[in-house]
Design a protein around this motif. Structure first.
Motif, short mmCIF file in Angstrom:
data_model
loop_
_atom_site.label_atom_id
_atom_site.label_comp_id
_atom_site.label_asym_id
_atom_site.label_seq_id
_atom_site.Cartn_x
_atom_site.Cartn_y
_atom_site.Cartn_z
N ARG A 32 0.76 -1.21 -0.08
CA ARG A 32 -0.02 0.28 -0.03
C ARG A 32 0.98 1.32 -0.04
NH1 ARG A 32 -4.84 -1.07 4.30
NH2 ARG A 32 -5.01 -3.59 3.83
N ALA A 33 2.14 1.20 0.88
CA ALA A 33 2.92 2.36 0.89
C ALA A 33 3.48 2.56 -0.44
CB ALA A 33 3.74 2.28 1.90
N LEU A 34 3.84 1.59 -1.40
CA LEU A 34 4.36 1.61 -2.85
C LEU A 34 3.22 2.35 -3.52
CD1 LEU A 34 6.30 1.05 -4.88
CD2 LEU A 34 5.55 -1.03 -4.97
N VAL A 35 2.23 1.90 -3.37
CA VAL A 35 1.13 2.30 -4.43
C VAL A 35 0.93 3.85 -4.04
CG1 VAL A 35 -1.53 2.20 -4.99
CG2 VAL A 35 -0.07 0.11 -4.68
N GLN A 36 0.73 4.07 -2.76
CA GLN A 36 0.67 5.75 -2.62
C GLN A 36 1.79 6.60 -3.21
OE1 GLN A 36 -1.99 7.43 -0.42
NE2 GLN A 36 -1.01 8.68 -2.08
N ASP A 37 3.01 6.01 -2.92
CA ASP A 37 4.11 6.69 -3.51
C ASP A 37 4.09 6.97 -5.04
OD1 ASP A 37 5.07 7.06 -1.00
OD2 ASP A 37 6.64 5.53 -1.21
N LEU A 38 3.56 5.59 -5.74
CA LEU A 38 3.61 5.63 -7.05
C LEU A 38 2.36 6.75 -7.70
CD1 LEU A 38 4.13 1.95 -8.05
CD2 LEU A 38 5.75 4.04 -8.30
N PHE A 39 1.30 6.61 -6.77
CA PHE A 39 0.17 7.72 -7.18
C PHE A 39 0.48 9.11 -7.36
CE2 PHE A 39 -4.16 8.21 -7.69
CZ PHE A 39 -4.36 9.69 -7.49
N ASP A 40 1.21 9.47 -5.84
CA ASP A 40 1.89 10.67 -5.78
C ASP A 40 2.84 11.30 -7.02
OD1 ASP A 40 0.49 10.97 -3.61
OD2 ASP A 40 2.00 10.53 -2.45
N ALA A 41 3.73 10.46 -7.23
CA ALA A 41 4.57 10.76 -8.51
C ALA A 41 4.00 10.66 -9.76
CB ALA A 41 5.81 9.47 -8.53
N GLU A 42 3.14 9.85 -10.12
CA GLU A 42 2.18 9.82 -11.21
C GLU A 42 1.53 11.45 -11.37
OE1 GLU A 42 -1.03 7.24 -12.23
OE2 GLU A 42 0.48 6.23 -13.33
N ARG A 102 -3.69 -20.23 -18.19
CA ARG A 102 -4.12 -19.03 -18.37
C ARG A 102 -3.01 -18.01 -18.35
NH1 ARG A 102 -8.53 -15.29 -15.02
NH2 ARG A 102 -9.04 -13.99 -16.52
N ILE A 103 -2.90 -17.08 -19.40
CA ILE A 103 -2.07 -15.99 -19.30
C ILE A 103 -2.92 -14.51 -19.43
CG2 ILE A 103 0.24 -14.70 -20.46
CD1 ILE A 103 0.96 -17.44 -21.35
N VAL A 104 -2.67 -13.76 -18.52
CA VAL A 104 -3.29 -12.26 -18.80
C VAL A 104 -2.26 -11.43 -18.84
CG1 VAL A 104 -4.68 -10.75 -17.55
CG2 VAL A 104 -5.10 -12.87 -17.21
N MET A 105 -2.12 -10.54 -19.78
CA MET A 105 -1.20 -9.47 -20.34
C MET A 105 -1.75 -8.17 -20.04
SD MET A 105 0.11 -11.48 -23.66
CE MET A 105 -1.54 -11.22 -24.54
N THR A 106 -1.11 -7.27 -19.17
CA THR A 106 -1.70 -5.96 -18.85
C THR A 106 -0.74 -4.93 -18.97
OG1 THR A 106 -3.31 -4.93 -17.25
CG2 THR A 106 -1.35 -6.11 -16.38
N GLY A 107 -1.28 -3.79 -19.15
CA GLY A 107 -0.56 -2.58 -19.07
C GLY A 107 -1.50 -1.32 -19.43
N CYS A 108 -1.27 -0.24 -19.77
CA CYS A 108 -1.89 0.94 -20.07
C CYS A 108 -1.30 1.53 -21.27
CB CYS A 108 -1.87 2.11 -18.72
SG CYS A 108 -2.29 1.42 -17.10
N GLY A 109 -2.23 2.04 -22.23
CA GLY A 109 -1.63 3.01 -23.00
C GLY A 109 -0.85 1.97 -24.35
N THR A 161 4.19 2.64 -13.67
CA THR A 161 2.93 3.25 -14.06
C THR A 161 2.02 2.50 -12.66
OG1 THR A 161 3.41 2.72 -16.15
CG2 THR A 161 0.99 2.95 -15.79
N THR A 162 1.33 3.41 -12.09
CA THR A 162 0.61 3.21 -10.98
C THR A 162 -0.58 1.80 -11.44
OG1 THR A 162 0.71 5.20 -10.14
CG2 THR A 162 -0.57 3.82 -8.97
N ARG A 163 -1.26 2.04 -12.11
CA ARG A 163 -2.18 1.05 -12.29
C ARG A 163 -1.61 -0.47 -12.52
NH1 ARG A 163 -4.47 5.00 -10.87
NH2 ARG A 163 -3.85 4.23 -9.04
#
Length: 402
Positions: A32-42, A102-109, A161-163
């Protein structure tokens, strides 16, 4: 930097920015702390994006760096596959010990477009579902169905990338295995994932080679995993030979098509919206084309799935549409797309394989590509639309400065 509306930047919304920071989050306190830091940087990065000023100097600098990176894609692919060869083989051997069902492949943009472009090859050689999914959709919805028999592949050039990091964290929390692809050693994505492979590409301009090198890396991993699983066949070896030939074909495509693409861009420089359509792996190139236009210029661009084009009046009079249709079963529907686009008064630019002629009579111009297996075609068909976005931006800068 001023707010694009000219009215001053609004305050960012208050409250918890993501469900992974809620009290019932499945990830632990450290994550959770990592996610918060990434969100702020993003958020800070979003504030630093170029404006829609037609002469925005920040955007111009990145545009100027984009063409050399487009033309450098062959070297980026060669370097990535050469330097990572042993690491790819090691990852494939490890996965083969407990093959994913099963393989799920994820990213943004662009990262998600990479997954769309690689899907056909992976499913062809591995024989398991390989599902591209937007990182937010996976992290907040799709992760409910994953478990130890799922491999989650994530891609983020920055590795922050946060998401995408959220998708990896929640997949791990639910017992799935995770593989990260990134340009950035030591990044959150590469550090926290079970295994990681590095992309060796430049990202000073708007991203191009970081995407194609990642797609080639994922394809090579698929071929190595097929061999490790005992699925080696003539088809696998033919695809390997075709992948080995890709850098030279990408270079040849850029050299052969750039003048024609520049002419199209100059013709379309007064436009405000640009359309790209494709099916299967070609939809990846449609996504790349729309993304590059939106990054390089202040204008709108839209990637349309081939069939979806036909369920609305998707094209208006005077609008340009790139119909991306190298060899494959969607070419017949691409012909219908070109017909409908012309019928509604649009301008059509066909992107086809060298011997394909079904779009010729319906297109204002046709860009011909080397014939390659469809499962690899996104590596080549993305090149003309990347170059179009670059030359379109240059033409628009020239008009704005006149």
């Amino acid at each position: 930097m001023s707010h694009p509306s000219g009215s001053g930047a609004p305050a960012r919304p208050l409250g918890v920015p993501t469900p992974l920071l809620e009290a019932d989050s499945p990830v632990d306190a450290k994550a959770r702390a990592l996610v918060q830091d990434l969100f702020d940087a993003e958020a800070r990065l979003m504030d630093a994006l170029p404006t829609d000023d037609p002469l925005d100097e920040k955007r111009r600098r990145r545009v100027d760096l984009t063409r050399p990176e487009i033309l450098g894609q062959p070297d980026a692919i060669r370097t990535t596959l050469s330097v990572e060869r042993d690491a790819i083989a090691a990852v494939a051997a490890a996965l083969a010990k407990a093959p994913p069902r099963r393989i799920v492949m994820t990213g943004c943009g662009d990262s998600l477009a990479v997954m769309v472009g690689a899907r056909l090859l992976l499913e062809t050689v591995l024989g398991v579902p390989c599902e591209p999914m937007q990182a937010l959709d996976f992290a907040y919805y799709g992760a409910r169905t994953v478990g130890p028999d799922t491999l989650l592949v994530t891609l983020s050039s920055s590795g922050t990338t946060t998401r995408t990091v959220e998708a990896m964290l929640i997949a791990r929390a639910r017992g799935a295995r995770t593989l990260a692809l990134s340009n950035t050693p030591g990044s959150a994505l590469m550090t926290w994932s079970d295994v990681a492979l590095r992309i060796h590409a430049e990202r000073k301009g708007w991203p191009t080679q970081a995407s194609t090198a990642a797609m080639a890396l994922l394809m090579q991993l698929g071929l190595e995993l097929a061999r490790a699983l005992g699925r080696s066949s003539q088809e696998v070896e033919d695809l390997q030979a075709a992948l080995d030939a890709m850098p030279a074909l990408i270079a040849a495509t850029a050299a052969a098509q750039e003048d024609a693409v520049r002419a199209i861009a100059e013709r379309e420089a007064d436009g405000a919206i640009y359309l790209f359509a494709g099916g299967g792996p070609s939809y990846a190139s449609a996504l790349f084309g729309a993304a590059k236009v939106k990054e390089c210029t202040p204008d709108h661009a839209l990637a349309i799935p081939q069939e979806e084009f036909h369920h609305y009046n998707s094209q208006k009079a005077g609008e340009p549409l790139f119909v991306i249709a190298p060899d494959g079963p969607s070419v017949a529907r691409a012909r219908d797309t070109a017909f409908e686009g012309r019928r509604w008064g649009g301008r059509i630019y066909g992107v086809v394989s060298e011997d394909e002629d079904r779009l010729d009579a319906l297109s204002d111009a046709v860009l011909r590509l080397p014939a390659v297996p469809e499962a690899l075609s996104a590596l080549v068909s993305c090149v003309p639309v990347q170059l179009f976005a670059y030359h379109l931006a240059i033409a628009k800068f020239a008009k704005a400065a006149a």
